[in-house]
Design an enzyme around this catalytic site. Structure first.
Site, PDB file in Angstrom:
ATOM      1  N   PHE A 134       0.841  -1.190   0.000  1.00 50.43           N
ATOM      2  CA  PHE A 134       0.000   0.000   0.000  1.00 50.43           C
ATOM      3  C   PHE A 134       0.881   1.246   0.000  1.00 50.43           C
ATOM      4  O   PHE A 134       1.844   1.328   0.769  1.00 50.43           O
ATOM      5  CB  PHE A 134      -0.929   0.012   1.215  1.00 50.43           C
ATOM      6  CG  PHE A 134      -2.004   1.055   1.106  1.00 50.43           C
ATOM      7  CD1 PHE A 134      -3.055   0.892   0.221  1.00 50.43           C
ATOM      8  CD2 PHE A 134      -1.942   2.211   1.866  1.00 50.43           C
ATOM      9  CE1 PHE A 134      -4.037   1.867   0.097  1.00 50.43           C
ATOM     10  CE2 PHE A 134      -2.919   3.186   1.751  1.00 50.43           C
ATOM     11  CZ  PHE A 134      -3.972   3.016   0.864  1.00 50.43           C
TER      12      PHE A 134
ATOM     13  N   ASP B  82       1.649  -5.108   8.186  1.00 44.72           N
ATOM     14  CA  ASP B  82       0.459  -4.261   8.075  1.00 44.72           C
ATOM     15  C   ASP B  82      -0.746  -5.196   7.963  1.00 44.72           C
ATOM     16  O   ASP B  82      -0.844  -5.980   7.013  1.00 44.72           O
ATOM     17  CB  ASP B  82       0.572  -3.356   6.840  1.00 44.72           C
ATOM     18  CG  ASP B  82      -0.578  -2.369   6.717  1.00 44.72           C
ATOM     19  OD1 ASP B  82      -1.671  -2.637   7.263  1.00 44.72           O
ATOM     20  OD2 ASP B  82      -0.404  -1.346   6.031  1.00 44.72           O
TER      21      ASP B  82
ATOM     22  N   TYR C 127     -11.128   0.868  10.379  1.00 40.28           N
ATOM     23  CA  TYR C 127     -12.308   1.334   9.639  1.00 40.28           C
ATOM     24  C   TYR C 127     -12.703   0.423   8.482  1.00 40.28           C
ATOM     25  O   TYR C 127     -13.694   0.687   7.795  1.00 40.28           O
ATOM     26  CB  TYR C 127     -12.122   2.773   9.138  1.00 40.28           C
ATOM     27  CG  TYR C 127     -10.875   3.033   8.317  1.00 40.28           C
ATOM     28  CD1 TYR C 127     -10.786   2.664   6.988  1.00 40.28           C
ATOM     29  CD2 TYR C 127      -9.792   3.692   8.889  1.00 40.28           C
ATOM     30  CE1 TYR C 127      -9.653   2.921   6.252  1.00 40.28           C
ATOM     31  CE2 TYR C 127      -8.653   3.969   8.165  1.00 40.28           C
ATOM     32  CZ  TYR C 127      -8.588   3.581   6.840  1.00 40.28           C
ATOM     33  OH  TYR C 127      -7.448   3.844   6.108  1.00 40.28           O
ATOM     34  N   LYS C 128     -11.971  -0.665   8.274  1.00 38.19           N
ATOM     35  CA  LYS C 128     -12.353  -1.607   7.217  1.00 38.19           C
ATOM     36  C   LYS C 128     -13.222  -2.714   7.819  1.00 38.19           C
ATOM     37  O   LYS C 128     -14.369  -2.478   8.180  1.00 38.19           O
ATOM     38  CB  LYS C 128     -11.099  -2.154   6.537  1.00 38.19           C
ATOM     39  CG  LYS C 128     -10.306  -1.108   5.750  1.00 38.19           C
ATOM     40  CD  LYS C 128      -9.114  -1.731   5.058  1.00 38.19           C
ATOM     41  CE  LYS C 128      -8.416  -0.768   4.112  1.00 38.19           C
ATOM     42  NZ  LYS C 128      -7.794   0.383   4.810  1.00 38.19           N
TER      43      LYS C 128
ATOM     44  N   ARG D 109     -12.484  -4.062  -7.594  1.00 37.17           N
ATOM     45  CA  ARG D 109     -12.247  -4.747  -6.322  1.00 37.17           C
ATOM     46  C   ARG D 109     -13.561  -4.899  -5.544  1.00 37.17           C
ATOM     47  O   ARG D 109     -14.334  -3.945  -5.425  1.00 37.17           O
ATOM     48  CB  ARG D 109     -11.228  -3.943  -5.507  1.00 37.17           C
ATOM     49  CG  ARG D 109     -10.614  -4.656  -4.339  1.00 37.17           C
ATOM     50  CD  ARG D 109      -9.545  -3.798  -3.692  1.00 37.17           C
ATOM     51  NE  ARG D 109     -10.111  -2.608  -3.072  1.00 37.17           N
ATOM     52  CZ  ARG D 109      -9.524  -1.925  -2.082  1.00 37.17           C
ATOM     53  NH1 ARG D 109      -8.339  -2.308  -1.635  1.00 37.17           N
ATOM     54  NH2 ARG D 109     -10.083  -0.857  -1.577  1.00 37.17           N
TER      55      ARG D 109
END
Length: 418
Positions: free
Chosen positions: A131, A203, A228-229, A377
């Site tokens: 990322f 991560d 938050y995912k 995605r």
């Protein structure tokens, strides 16, 4: 496969032991939400909790709420609720700051450890597909430290063996790749890094709450991730940080703010880090957003990661099979591994007009997202995604592709966030 029907999906939903958990989330009517891997849905409890924090704890309690409402201890209490989801133990995790800031903390701490062990090790190894914020933080830290520190990138995980050499200080990887959904072998790569004298930073942004993680079992060194995912903490909710106990007190992290002090209200002019994971706190915590994280974590306490993983794999298997069967005449290329051991909880397909296809789907109420280059995605959150939604989403995708509606000009106009 031809006998697979919507009625079969309805039957799977009726038999799904996790189906009742969906009722704890606010999901708009007419929307199939397949983007929980980017922003999780809102738990119903979050609305009441936000009102409580703002109206009662802040409005009436005022500054007394740091003590009376338990604000001061909240980062640690949330850390203890999150810990079982990532294979950590009590008092090993704190929820605080952002993923980027926490990465800076642990990466700097890891480099300090290596500076003491072997000053010649000054290379951070990672993937070019990691990322971007992780790579940017590593680049910025290397530039700040100078003295020969650098970031070395590989284009494929198969190249890591050669890249982790005598110069490597830290192997910095994302457990589940944000684009492809490929899940790396945390245990094997950590073992490889340790055998070569390197430390590991993982991560877990696309892992926590989505796939089983065992940080202790993998003998990992440092881990960070967002809430938050899949953890459904809310937009921009605070992230988390974990450090292996053997390394935790070796050095304090460089953002040595007062919340990481051993006695913050002694107001000493000299920094003295607290013992344990608390030293990875920095400044005053954002109580409103931090409090909402608890609403998402409380849902996980009603199930297990094993049950969630089983459903995740069934959902993603179904999606892959249906897309390939019902949309096989179109230039879709599966990017996500078929192998369960290498797959996270989202599925990515490449399409030459990937952005436009996703935009057309969103207009029809099927919300996924787009990542460069050409990646459509789709995230599958076992807490609230149903098997019937998978069927219906593929039907909409088939229609969007068959009719070619995605070629209309309006679907080529990009927003600031894709």
């Amino acid at each position: 496969m031809t006998a697979f029907t919507r009625e079969h999906c309805l039957a799977l939903d009726r038999e799904d032991p996790l189906a009742p958990l969906r009722e704890q989330f606010a999901l708009p009517s007419g929307v199939i939400y397949l983007d929980g891997n980017s922003l999780g849905a809102r738990p119903h409890a979050a609305t009441a909790r936000a009102a409580e924090v703002v109206a009662a704890e802040w409005g009436n309690g005022l500054i007394r709420s740091w003590n009376d409402a338990g604000w001061f201890d909240l980062p640690r209490r949330l850390g203890n609720k999150l810990a079982p989801l990532i294979g950590a133990r009590d008092d090993e995790v704190v929820v605080t700051d952002t993923t980027s800031i926490n990465l800076f903390k642990v990466l700097a701490a890891a480099l300090r450890v290596q500076q003491q062990r072997d000053p010649a090790r000054r290379v951070i190894v990672s993937e070019s597909s990691n990322f971007p914020t992780d790579l940017y933080i590593a680049q910025g830290l290397a530039d700040l430290l100078q003295r020969g520190y650098s970031l070395r990138l590989v284009d494929d995980p198969s190249e890591l063996d050669a890249a982790i050499d005598a110069d490597c200080a830290v192997l910095m990887l994302t457990h589940v790749n944000y684009k492809s959904g490929e899940m790396l072998d945390m245990t094997g790569l950590t073992e490889l890094a340790h055998a070569r004298g390197a430390l590991t930073v993982w991560d877990l942004a696309h892992s926590a709450g989505a796939v089983p993680v065992d940080l202790h079992g993998a003998h990992a060194d440092y881990a960070i991730g967002c809430t938050y995912k899949y953890l459904n903490g809310g937009p921009g909710s605070p992230a988390f940080v974990w450090v292996a106990p053997a390394l935790r007190d070796a050095f304090w992290q460089p953002l040595s703010g007062w919340w990481g002090h051993a006695a913050p209200f002694a107001m000493s002019p000299r920094y003295r880090p607290t013992e344990g994971i608390g030293r990875f706190l920095c400044g005053t915590q954002p109580m409103t957003s931090l409090a909402l994280v608890e609403c998402g974590l409380d849902v996980f306490a009603q199930t297990s990661m094993a049950a969630l993983r089983e459903k995740s794999l069934r959902l993603t298997d179904l999606f892959i099979r249906l897309v390939e069967h019902r949309c096989g005449d179109h230039p879709l290329k599966l990017v996500t591994p078929r192998d369960h051991a290498r797959r996270g909880s989202h599925v990515s397909f490449a399409h030459p007009d990937g952005y436009a296809v996703v935009a057309a789907l969103i207009e029809r109420g099927v919300i996924g997202d787009y990542r460069e280059p050409s990646i459509a995605r789709f995230g599958f959150t076992p807490l609230y995604t149903s098997f019937t939604e998978v069927w219906d989403a593929v039907e909409v995708l088939r229609d969007v592709l068959d009719t070619g509606v995605y070629r209309e000009d309006r679907f080529a106009v990009r927003g600031q966030v894709t």
